[in-house]
Design a protein around this motif. Structure first.
Motif, PDB file in Angstrom:
ATOM      1  N   GLY A  28       0.708  -1.065   0.114  1.00 58.63           N
ATOM      2  CA  GLY A  28      -0.100   0.093   0.050  1.00 58.63           C
ATOM      3  C   GLY A  28       0.863   1.305  -0.054  1.00 58.63           C
ATOM      4  N   SER A  29       1.842   1.179   0.733  1.00 64.67           N
ATOM      5  CA  SER A  29       3.049   2.513   0.824  1.00 64.67           C
ATOM      6  C   SER A  29       3.523   2.600  -0.300  1.00 64.67           C
ATOM      7  CB  SER A  29       3.645   2.296   1.866  1.00 64.67           C
ATOM      8  OG  SER A  29       3.337   2.337   3.109  1.00 64.67           O
ATOM      9  N   ALA A  30       3.696   1.382  -1.115  1.00 65.71           N
ATOM     10  CA  ALA A  30       4.647   1.531  -2.587  1.00 65.71           C
ATOM     11  C   ALA A  30       3.691   1.922  -3.599  1.00 65.71           C
ATOM     12  CB  ALA A  30       5.217   0.207  -2.823  1.00 65.71           C
ATOM     13  N   MET A  31       2.472   1.624  -3.534  1.00 64.51           N
ATOM     14  CA  MET A  31       1.440   2.096  -4.435  1.00 64.51           C
ATOM     15  C   MET A  31       1.282   3.655  -4.183  1.00 64.51           C
ATOM     16  SD  MET A  31      -0.193  -0.168  -6.600  1.00 64.51           S
ATOM     17  CE  MET A  31      -1.763   0.156  -6.560  1.00 64.51           C
ATOM     18  N   ALA A  32       1.397   4.122  -3.091  1.00 68.27           N
ATOM     19  CA  ALA A  32       1.272   5.593  -2.696  1.00 68.27           C
ATOM     20  C   ALA A  32       2.352   6.500  -3.050  1.00 68.27           C
ATOM     21  CB  ALA A  32       0.636   5.763  -1.291  1.00 68.27           C
ATOM     22  N   GLU A  33       3.491   5.937  -2.978  1.00 70.03           N
ATOM     23  CA  GLU A  33       4.610   6.646  -3.535  1.00 70.03           C
ATOM     24  C   GLU A  33       4.607   6.669  -5.076  1.00 70.03           C
ATOM     25  OE1 GLU A  33       9.491   6.764  -3.131  1.00 70.03           O
ATOM     26  OE2 GLU A  33       8.380   5.461  -1.648  1.00 70.03           O
ATOM     27  N   ARG A  34       4.105   7.617  -5.526  1.00 72.89           N
ATOM     28  CA  ARG A  34       4.104   7.518  -7.169  1.00 72.89           C
ATOM     29  C   ARG A  34       3.970   8.895  -7.824  1.00 72.89           C
ATOM     30  NH1 ARG A  34      -2.322   5.849  -7.640  1.00 72.89           N
ATOM     31  NH2 ARG A  34      -1.849   4.999  -5.728  1.00 72.89           N
ATOM     32  N   ASP A  35       4.283   8.957  -8.891  1.00 75.28           N
ATOM     33  CA  ASP A  35       4.311  10.300  -9.716  1.00 75.28           C
ATOM     34  C   ASP A  35       4.949  11.409  -9.100  1.00 75.28           C
ATOM     35  OD1 ASP A  35       2.566   8.982 -11.682  1.00 75.28           O
ATOM     36  OD2 ASP A  35       0.976   9.563 -10.572  1.00 75.28           O
ATOM     37  N   ASP A  36       4.545  12.573  -8.529  1.00 75.03           N
ATOM     38  CA  ASP A  36       5.235  13.618  -8.204  1.00 75.03           C
ATOM     39  C   ASP A  36       5.843  13.490  -6.891  1.00 75.03           C
ATOM     40  OD1 ASP A  36       4.376  15.017 -10.365  1.00 75.03           O
ATOM     41  OD2 ASP A  36       2.927  16.187  -9.384  1.00 75.03           O
ATOM     42  N   VAL A  37       5.211  12.715  -6.106  1.00 74.89           N
ATOM     43  CA  VAL A  37       5.788  12.007  -4.906  1.00 74.89           C
ATOM     44  C   VAL A  37       7.151  11.360  -4.924  1.00 74.89           C
ATOM     45  CG1 VAL A  37       5.389  10.876  -2.746  1.00 74.89           C
ATOM     46  CG2 VAL A  37       3.312  12.174  -3.592  1.00 74.89           C
ATOM     47  N   LEU A  38       7.012  10.479  -5.971  1.00 75.31           N
ATOM     48  CA  LEU A  38       8.200   9.666  -6.059  1.00 75.31           C
ATOM     49  C   LEU A  38       9.221  10.380  -6.549  1.00 75.31           C
ATOM     50  CD1 LEU A  38       9.113   6.585  -6.389  1.00 75.31           C
ATOM     51  CD2 LEU A  38       8.411   6.845  -8.900  1.00 75.31           C
ATOM     52  N   VAL A  39       9.008  11.402  -7.578  1.00 72.65           N
ATOM     53  CA  VAL A  39      10.251  12.285  -8.117  1.00 72.65           C
ATOM     54  C   VAL A  39      10.628  13.238  -6.990  1.00 72.65           C
ATOM     55  CG1 VAL A  39      10.393  13.887  -9.652  1.00 72.65           C
ATOM     56  CG2 VAL A  39       9.218  12.111 -10.368  1.00 72.65           C
TER      57      VAL A  39
END
Length: 250
Positions: A132-143
């Protein structure tokens, strides 16, 4: 080994596993004359905390050993993702990595396997939370998180432009070990990421990057033992210590 060494070959370990695995277990076996790898899956379907249509997982174990007397029998917890038909080997921070000695009789070893299997399958809930945390760390948050690992100005750039650099950084730091020319591996990872059946729905995320590596292990890497090395590294990208977020992807 010395003349006093008691043979404890793969067939004896296989006999113990035949007793230990439940009747409804399904899996596969690889043996190269020295190393043996046995994969077993037998749990009901798991829905992660955050998932998309068709994203179903099953839990199980991988058992690995060899006939040379070197090292232990290793039992690790795994998650099987049905969409792209591949495995994630869970890091010890999420799952279990149990070592058993090459000794005792078959029945004793079977009991040790059964205990290891129970411990391995207790990792379902930690995996759900990590996924769930890995799914939430996406797009702008990941960058934004990755921006702190490089001197390049990447914050605000489209994540699709940053993705090849993330794969390169992971390989440079050997967070996931993949044999071959790095340039070719990165190009293939980007290609496989684009093939993810549901990536368009949840964006580029830590989870989709993990999936690209496990897909590479399943589709590209022909050596099952080398493929497990890739899966282990991918699993570690999900893990953290003390409930903290995993380190930013480089």
């Amino acid at each position: 080994v010395s003349e006093h060494y008691t043979a404890f070959d793969a067939d004896k370990i296989g006999e113990a596993l035949a007793i230990a695995f439940p009747p409804d277990a399904r899996g596969s076996l690889d043996y190269d004359g020295e190393r043996v790898r046995i994969e077993g899956l037998w749990r009901t379907d798991i829905a992660p905390e955050e998932f998309v249509a068709g994203e179903i997982f099953k839990a199980g174990v991988i058992v690995r050993t060899d006939d040379t007397g070197g090292g232990s029998i290793r039992v690790q917890s795994v998650i099987w993702r049905n969409l792209c038909l591949n495995l994630i080997i869970l890091d010890k921070a999420i799952g279990v990595d149990i070592r058993l000695r090459h000794m005792g009789n078959v029945n004793e070893l079977a009991r040790a396997f059964q205990d290891a299997f129970r411990k391995a399958l207790s990792s379902i809930e930690p995996f759900r939370k990590a996924w769930g945390s890995a799914m939430a760390e996406r797009d702008d948050v990941l960058v934004k998180r990755a921006a702190g690992t490089t001197s390049e100005s990447i914050e605000g750039r489209p994540v699709s432009e940053v993705l090849p650099g993330l794969f390169t950084g992971i390989l440079d730091r050997e967070l996931v070990k993949v044999a071959g020319r790095k340039k070719d591996i990165v190009a293939k990872l980007v290609e496989l990421h684009a093939q993810d059946e549901r990536a368009a729905e949840y964006g580029v995320s830590r989870a989709s990057i993990v999936n690209a590596f496990t897909r590479y292990a399943h589709v590209i890497e022909s050596d099952p033992f080398a493929a497990d090395t890739i899966r282990e590294g991918a699993g570690k990208l999900l893990s953290s210590q003390g409930g903290r977020q995993p380190a930013p992807l480089p």
